[in-house]
Design a protein around this motif. Structure first.
Motif, PDB file in Angstrom:
ATOM      1  N   LEU A  80     -37.194 -98.297 -18.969  1.00 17.02           N
ATOM      2  CA  LEU A  80     -36.795 -97.902 -17.633  1.00 17.02           C
ATOM      3  C   LEU A  80     -36.115 -99.119 -16.883  1.00 17.02           C
ATOM      4  N   TYR A  81     -36.089-100.168 -17.024  1.00 16.24           N
ATOM      5  CA  TYR A  81     -35.625-101.308 -16.108  1.00 16.24           C
ATOM      6  C   TYR A  81     -34.228-101.063 -16.674  1.00 16.24           C
ATOM      7  N   TYR A  82     -33.859-101.351 -17.957  1.00 21.02           N
ATOM      8  CA  TYR A  82     -32.466-101.334 -18.047  1.00 21.02           C
ATOM      9  C   TYR A  82     -31.642 -99.978 -17.785  1.00 21.02           C
ATOM     10  N   GLU A  83     -32.457 -98.994 -17.803  1.00 17.45           N
ATOM     11  CA  GLU A  83     -31.876 -97.603 -17.522  1.00 17.45           C
ATOM     12  C   GLU A  83     -31.486 -97.456 -15.917  1.00 17.45           C
ATOM     13  N   TYR A  84     -32.579 -97.756 -15.234  1.00 19.15           N
ATOM     14  CA  TYR A  84     -32.518 -97.570 -13.648  1.00 19.15           C
ATOM     15  C   TYR A  84     -31.894 -98.796 -12.877  1.00 19.15           C
ATOM     16  N   VAL A  85     -31.973 -99.869 -13.436  1.00 15.13           N
ATOM     17  CA  VAL A  85     -31.494-101.309 -12.600  1.00 15.13           C
ATOM     18  C   VAL A  85     -29.963-101.449 -13.339  1.00 15.13           C
ATOM     19  N   LEU A  86     -29.881-101.556 -14.694  1.00 11.19           N
ATOM     20  CA  LEU A  86     -28.727-101.924 -15.111  1.00 11.19           C
ATOM     21  C   LEU A  86     -27.977-100.844 -15.626  1.00 11.19           C
ATOM     22  N   GLY A  87     -28.133 -99.592 -15.546  1.00  9.20           N
ATOM     23  CA  GLY A  87     -27.296 -98.396 -15.919  1.00  9.20           C
ATOM     24  C   GLY A  87     -26.969 -98.609 -17.556  1.00  9.20           C
ATOM     25  N   VAL A  88     -27.970 -98.853 -18.236  1.00  9.29           N
ATOM     26  CA  VAL A  88     -27.782 -99.147 -19.813  1.00  9.29           C
ATOM     27  C   VAL A  88     -28.981 -98.304 -20.543  1.00  9.29           C
ATOM     28  N   LYS A  89     -28.447 -97.393 -21.252  1.00  6.29           N
ATOM     29  CA  LYS A  89     -29.534 -96.711 -22.095  1.00  6.29           C
ATOM     30  C   LYS A  89     -29.732 -97.320 -23.503  1.00  6.29           C
ATOM     31  N   LEU A  90     -30.994 -97.856 -23.530  1.00  9.11           N
ATOM     32  CA  LEU A  90     -31.233 -98.544 -24.770  1.00  9.11           C
ATOM     33  C   LEU A  90     -31.334 -97.905 -26.098  1.00  9.11           C
ATOM     34  N   ALA A  91     -31.030 -98.222 -27.247  1.00  4.71           N
ATOM     35  CA  ALA A  91     -30.985 -97.652 -28.399  1.00  4.71           C
ATOM     36  C   ALA A  91     -32.509 -97.571 -28.644  1.00  4.71           C
ATOM     37  N   GLU A  93     -30.721-111.156 -25.060  1.00  5.24           N
ATOM     38  CA  GLU A  93     -29.963-110.375 -24.035  1.00  5.24           C
ATOM     39  C   GLU A  93     -29.373-109.349 -24.826  1.00  5.24           C
ATOM     40  N   TYR A  94     -29.180-108.145 -24.199  1.00 11.01           N
ATOM     41  CA  TYR A  94     -28.782-107.051 -25.018  1.00 11.01           C
ATOM     42  C   TYR A  94     -27.262-107.057 -25.186  1.00 11.01           C
ATOM     43  N   ILE A  95     -27.012-106.882 -26.486  1.00 13.70           N
ATOM     44  CA  ILE A  95     -25.354-107.013 -27.165  1.00 13.70           C
ATOM     45  C   ILE A  95     -24.396-105.921 -26.206  1.00 13.70           C
ATOM     46  N   ASN A  96     -25.054-104.822 -26.118  1.00 16.08           N
ATOM     47  CA  ASN A  96     -24.104-104.091 -25.377  1.00 16.08           C
ATOM     48  C   ASN A  96     -23.763-104.504 -23.803  1.00 16.08           C
ATOM     49  N   LEU A  97     -24.614-105.039 -23.272  1.00 15.92           N
ATOM     50  CA  LEU A  97     -24.093-105.833 -22.056  1.00 15.92           C
ATOM     51  C   LEU A  97     -23.175-106.655 -22.050  1.00 15.92           C
ATOM     52  N   LEU A  98     -22.761-107.278 -23.127  1.00 14.41           N
ATOM     53  CA  LEU A  98     -21.702-108.371 -23.132  1.00 14.41           C
ATOM     54  C   LEU A  98     -20.539-107.778 -23.384  1.00 14.41           C
ATOM     55  N   SER A  99     -20.125-106.579 -23.683  1.00 14.70           N
ATOM     56  CA  SER A  99     -18.887-106.133 -23.623  1.00 14.70           C
ATOM     57  C   SER A  99     -18.158-105.463 -22.364  1.00 14.70           C
ATOM     58  N   THR A 120     -25.527 -94.233 -14.789  1.00 13.96           N
ATOM     59  CA  THR A 120     -25.517 -94.783 -13.508  1.00 13.96           C
ATOM     60  C   THR A 120     -26.804 -95.491 -12.838  1.00 13.96           C
ATOM     61  N   LYS A 121     -26.627 -96.741 -12.328  1.00 13.30           N
ATOM     62  CA  LYS A 121     -27.580 -97.426 -11.916  1.00 13.30           C
ATOM     63  C   LYS A 121     -28.048 -96.793 -10.643  1.00 13.30           C
ATOM     64  N   THR A 122     -29.340 -96.612 -10.364  1.00 11.72           N
ATOM     65  CA  THR A 122     -30.006 -95.936  -9.413  1.00 11.72           C
ATOM     66  C   THR A 122     -30.976 -96.566  -8.435  1.00 11.72           C
ATOM     67  N   MET A 123     -31.435 -97.913  -8.946  1.00  4.48           N
ATOM     68  CA  MET A 123     -32.074 -98.517  -8.109  1.00  4.48           C
ATOM     69  C   MET A 123     -31.711-100.218  -8.299  1.00  4.48           C
ATOM     70  N   THR A 124     -32.151-100.858  -7.377  1.00  2.00           N
ATOM     71  CA  THR A 124     -32.200-102.446  -7.161  1.00  2.00           C
ATOM     72  C   THR A 124     -33.248-102.754  -7.918  1.00  2.00           C
ATOM     73  N   THR A 125     -32.984-104.083  -8.248  1.00  2.00           N
ATOM     74  CA  THR A 125     -34.165-104.789  -8.860  1.00  2.00           C
ATOM     75  C   THR A 125     -35.330-104.780  -8.123  1.00  2.00           C
ATOM     76  N   GLU A 126     -35.077-105.063  -6.780  1.00  4.67           N
ATOM     77  CA  GLU A 126     -36.310-105.073  -5.754  1.00  4.67           C
ATOM     78  C   GLU A 126     -36.919-103.704  -5.769  1.00  4.67           C
ATOM     79  N   GLU A 127     -36.085-102.459  -5.642  1.00  7.21           N
ATOM     80  CA  GLU A 127     -36.755-101.226  -5.476  1.00  7.21           C
ATOM     81  C   GLU A 127     -37.495-100.930  -6.685  1.00  7.21           C
ATOM     82  N   PHE A 128     -37.042-101.326  -8.021  1.00  7.26           N
ATOM     83  CA  PHE A 128     -37.715-100.860  -9.091  1.00  7.26           C
ATOM     84  C   PHE A 128     -38.994-101.901  -9.267  1.00  7.26           C
ATOM     85  N   ILE A 129     -38.945-103.275  -9.001  1.00  8.56           N
ATOM     86  CA  ILE A 129     -40.238-104.014  -8.806  1.00  8.56           C
ATOM     87  C   ILE A 129     -41.208-103.364  -7.944  1.00  8.56           C
ATOM     88  N   ASN A 130     -40.770-102.652  -6.770  1.00  7.83           N
ATOM     89  CA  ASN A 130     -41.526-102.174  -5.939  1.00  7.83           C
ATOM     90  C   ASN A 130     -42.446-100.933  -6.370  1.00  7.83           C
TER      91      ASN A 130
END
Length: 141
Positions: free
Chosen positions: A38-49, A135-141, A3-13
């Motif tokens: 952290l960015y991919y998990e909290y902003v994009l909702g993606v757990k990187l390998a 770009e992360y391949i798993n974001l493309l599907s 689950t995405k839990t932050m906006t990009t702006e919140e994460f940057i701040n």
């Protein structure tokens, strides 16, 4: 996906100014790859390998982590949320996230420390010999 839990702006701040610590990946301290995770998990909702051996310092980002991680990424132009790989003296040495015309990255080393920065992307392009974008391949599907 998580689950995405932050906006990009919140994460940057929340992250700009955090101290750079080798292999760290938390909201207390990060290194450049830890910030990407952290960015991919909290902003994009993606757990990187996971990159085998990275967190326990059994491999280096330059010689093992970046080549291993490229299996999950494909080259792209400068896109929002793309990861950049910066090169110095012909070797990969730094990573971060593209946010518009800016780069969010944790720059530092064990001798002098460092911190998370939010800099214009063109300034980083002038600092390093070469920059590649992925770009992360798993974001493309």
């Amino acid at each position: 996906m998580v689950t995405k839990t932050m906006t990009t702006e919140e994460f940057i701040n929340k992250t700009v100014g955090l101290p750079w610590v080798n292999r760290a990946c938390s909201f207390d301290s990060v290194d450049c790859w830890g910030l990407v995770i952290l960015y991919y998990e909290y902003v994009l909702g993606v757990k990187l390998a996971d990159i085998h051996g990275y967190r326990d310092k059994q491999c280096t980002i330059e010689t093992e982590a970046i080549p291993e991680s490229k299996r999950n990424w494909r080259p792209c132009n400068k896109l929002d949320n793309a990861v950049f790989i910066a090169y110095s003296y012909g070797a990969p040495c730094h990573v971060g996230v593209v946010v518009g015309n800016y780069a969010l990255h944790a720059k530092g080393n064990e001798q002098i420390g460092g911190q998370v920065q939010y800099n214009r992307l063109d300034a980083l392009e002038r600092t390093y010999q070469k920059m590649e974008y992925y770009e992360y391949i798993n974001l493309l599907s």
